[in-house]
Structure formats: structure tokens, C-alpha cells
Design an enzyme around this catalytic site. Structure first.
Site, PDB file in Angstrom:
ATOM      1  N   TYR A 199      10.023 -12.117  18.463  1.00 15.43           N
ATOM      2  CA  TYR A 199      11.363 -12.424  18.966  1.00 15.43           C
ATOM      3  C   TYR A 199      12.298 -11.323  18.485  1.00 15.43           C
ATOM      4  O   TYR A 199      12.684 -11.286  17.319  1.00 15.43           O
ATOM      5  CB  TYR A 199      11.866 -13.762  18.437  1.00 15.43           C
ATOM      6  CG  TYR A 199      11.163 -14.986  18.965  1.00 15.43           C
ATOM      7  CD1 TYR A 199      10.284 -14.922  20.041  1.00 15.43           C
ATOM      8  CD2 TYR A 199      11.383 -16.230  18.384  1.00 15.43           C
ATOM      9  CE1 TYR A 199       9.653 -16.062  20.511  1.00 15.43           C
ATOM     10  CE2 TYR A 199      10.764 -17.376  18.859  1.00 15.43           C
ATOM     11  CZ  TYR A 199       9.891 -17.282  19.917  1.00 15.43           C
ATOM     12  OH  TYR A 199       9.268 -18.413  20.385  1.00 15.43           O
ATOM     13  N   LEU A 204      15.255 -27.179  27.590  1.00 15.09           N
ATOM     14  CA  LEU A 204      16.610 -27.112  28.146  1.00 15.09           C
ATOM     15  C   LEU A 204      16.789 -25.949  29.111  1.00 15.09           C
ATOM     16  O   LEU A 204      17.861 -25.785  29.681  1.00 15.09           O
ATOM     17  CB  LEU A 204      17.632 -26.981  27.015  1.00 15.09           C
ATOM     18  CG  LEU A 204      17.667 -28.099  25.989  1.00 15.09           C
ATOM     19  CD1 LEU A 204      18.733 -27.817  24.937  1.00 15.09           C
ATOM     20  CD2 LEU A 204      17.922 -29.436  26.649  1.00 15.09           C
ATOM     21  N   PRO A 233      17.856 -27.620  35.589  1.00 17.22           N
ATOM     22  CA  PRO A 233      18.351 -27.390  36.947  1.00 17.22           C
ATOM     23  C   PRO A 233      17.669 -28.256  38.007  1.00 17.22           C
ATOM     24  O   PRO A 233      18.207 -28.439  39.098  1.00 17.22           O
ATOM     25  CB  PRO A 233      18.046 -25.900  37.169  1.00 17.22           C
ATOM     26  CG  PRO A 233      18.020 -25.320  35.815  1.00 17.22           C
ATOM     27  CD  PRO A 233      17.410 -26.383  34.946  1.00 17.22           C
TER      28      PRO A 233
END
Length: 289
Positions: free
Chosen positions: A61, A220, A225
Site C-alpha cells: 500500500y 463500502l 452504488p
């Protein structure tokens, strides 16, 4: 609400049932430094101060951004804080995600995580599965268990695991946790640019049978959507956001689920923490089924 990782081992870990995923603390496309480094550090401090004692990270990351942020914000670490990392993947300069899962690769990743997190042992490491390719699962897990015997790793988990891979893993050795994509509107396999992401629903019953915490990621991001009207209706009923109801739904779905919603916003962090206190009724859950 708490959950116990590796409950039958000699070294179980009990954590609160709302963790924090650090991936969103990086720059755009999970690459480079955060836009607001001060806020990123503050998010980590506030999360732990609010009772979050399970952090999810990876040395790819950033690269290495979230590990360094965690160490800067929180080291020396408070007792009871569990930092979970992942190995098995890396990033190329074009920002693509590629396997990094030979025994030599995995060992190099563990050593790097130990260095950047300033730890002598990592409490939980997920082996990120990106297709077996040239390296069989048995060989990958064998390398992980070897480092566990050396004391570099306390517990070994799987990430991005299909049902077949989890079944195979359980035959090879102890699997402490499984980290898969999972959310109210995203329950089964999703095809992403860097490969398939198996859904949590595909392995949840196996996790429950074996007492293995299921750690949902991206709950999330990809699901909301497409959540539809039902999630919105329950959100209105509880005067909450749809994101908060998604977290509450995961917590109510099974006692073996440990959500780790991530965010780069202090306001959203506080909303996510508040979601752990939303009580969904049996009727709510039936409506959301």
C-alpha cells in the site's frame, strides 16, 4: 462486541468487532503519500483512541506508506493492538498489482513488514491469493508456516480466497482468518482490473463452521452504488447513512464477521465507528436479505 482470532491456538487474539483498513490512507490509486499526511496520522490515533484495536495494512500500500504511517502515529504500540498485514502481491511502477508469492518473495515481504512496522513478530499475516500460477498454494502456505515456526509470524490467514482455496488451506494447516471482498450489495465474486475477487458469501459458512473470523474489505467501495432501495429505506429508518447501515448489516449478519471499513476522512471515520452502535432488528435484517 469482540471476536477472537485463532481461538483454539495457544495464543488467541481478542479484538473489538470493528477494525480499520488503512489502504485509503495512501495517495490516488493506492499509490504514494496521502494528500493530507497530518490527517492520516490523526485518523490512526483517533481510531485507536476510540477503541479500534485491529488495523489492516500491507507493505504494497503506497508502497510502504501505510506501514510507515502506522509506526509514526502509534509506535510504541499499546497492549492489545493487533496489526494485520498482507503478503503475496506487489505493485509495478505502472501501478498494476502482480503476484509476489514465491517462498523467497514471501520471506522478503515479511522482513520488510517487520522493519517498517518496527515489530519483532507480526500478529497476523494474510497470504493474498492471486491465482496459484507457478507457485502452488501448498508451497506458499508452507513458506508462511515456516516463518511462523521461526517466530516471525504469530498467525496465518488467507486473503482473496475462493471456497476451494480455503478448503485446501484448511487441509494444509491452521487458518486464523479469511479476508475477502464482502458487503451488503457485493457478496459474490467481482472481476476487477487486477483479477477476480472472491466474495465473502462464498466462504462465510465454512468460516463459521471452523470458528474463523471473516474480514470484509471494499464493503463500502464496490457495493454501495448498487445497493438499491432497501438499504436506503433502512438508513432513513435509523437516521443513518447507507454506508453505516452496510457496516451494521455486516455486524449483524454473523458474529464471525470483523468489518474493517477504511477512509481518509476523519468525519467518515467517526461515522463508521458510530455504525457499530446501530441495532438492526430481526425485521430489518429480513427486509435486507
Amino acid at each position: 462486541m469482540t471476536i477472537t482470532i485463532a481461538q483454539h491456538s495457544a495464543h488467541p487474539l481478542t479484538v473489538n468487532r470493528l477494525g480499520y483498513g488503512t489502504m485509503r490512507l495512501t495517495g490516488l490509486q493506492i499509490w504514494g503519500e496521502p494528500a493530507n499526511r497530518g490527517e492520516a496520522l490523526e485518523i490512526l490515533k483517533i481510531a485507536v483512541g476510540a477503541g479500534v484495536n485491529f488495523l489492516d495494512t500491507a507493505d504494497y500500500y503506497g508502497e510502504d506508506v501505510t506501514n510507515r504511517l502506522i509506526a509514526e502515529a502509534l509506535h510504541p504500540y499499546s497492549p492489545g493492538l493487533v496489526i494485520c498485514t498482507k503478503v503475496g502481491a506487489t505493485r509495478r511502477p505502472d501501478k498494476s498489482w502482480v503476484p509476489y508469492n514465491s517462498p523467497e518473495n514471501l520471506r522478503a515481504s515479511i522482513e520488510n513488514n517487520l522493519r517498517t512496522l518496527k515489530q519483532e513478530q507480526i500478529q497476523l499475516v494474510h497470504l493474498r491469493l492471486m491465482g496459484h500460477g507457478a507457485v502452488p498454494l501448498a508451497e506458499q502456505l508452507g513458506a508462511m508456516y515456516e516463518m511462523q515456526q521461526e517466530g516471525k509470524i504469530l498467525h496465518v490467514g488467507l486473503s482473496n480466497a475462493t471456497r476451494a482455496e480455503l478448503e485446501e488451506g484448511l487441509q494444509l494447516g491452521p487458518i486464523a482468518t479469511v479476508e475477502n471482498m464482502y458487503g451488503y450489495a457485493q457478496r459474490t465474486t467481482v472481476q476487477l482490473p487486477h483479477g477476480a475477487n472472491p466474495g465473502g458469501e462464498e466462504v462465510l459458512d465454512l468460516c463459521e463452521q471452523h470458528g474463523i473470523p471473516l474480514i470484509p474489505f471494499f464493503s463500502l467501495v464496490h457495493g454501495l452504488p448498487n445497493a438499491g432501495d432497501k438499504l436506503a429505506a433502512i438508513a432513513r429508518k435509523h437516521h443513518a447513512s447507507e454506508a453505516q447501515i452496510n457496516i451494521a448489516w455486516l455486524l449483524h449478519k454473523s458474529p464471525w464477521i470483523l468489518p474493517i471499513p477504511g477512509t481518509s476522512s476523519l468525519a467518515h471515520l467517526r461515522e463508521n465507528i458510530q455504525a457499530a452502535h446501530i441495532q438492526l432488528s430481526t425485521e430489518d435484517m429480513a427486509f435486507l436479505a
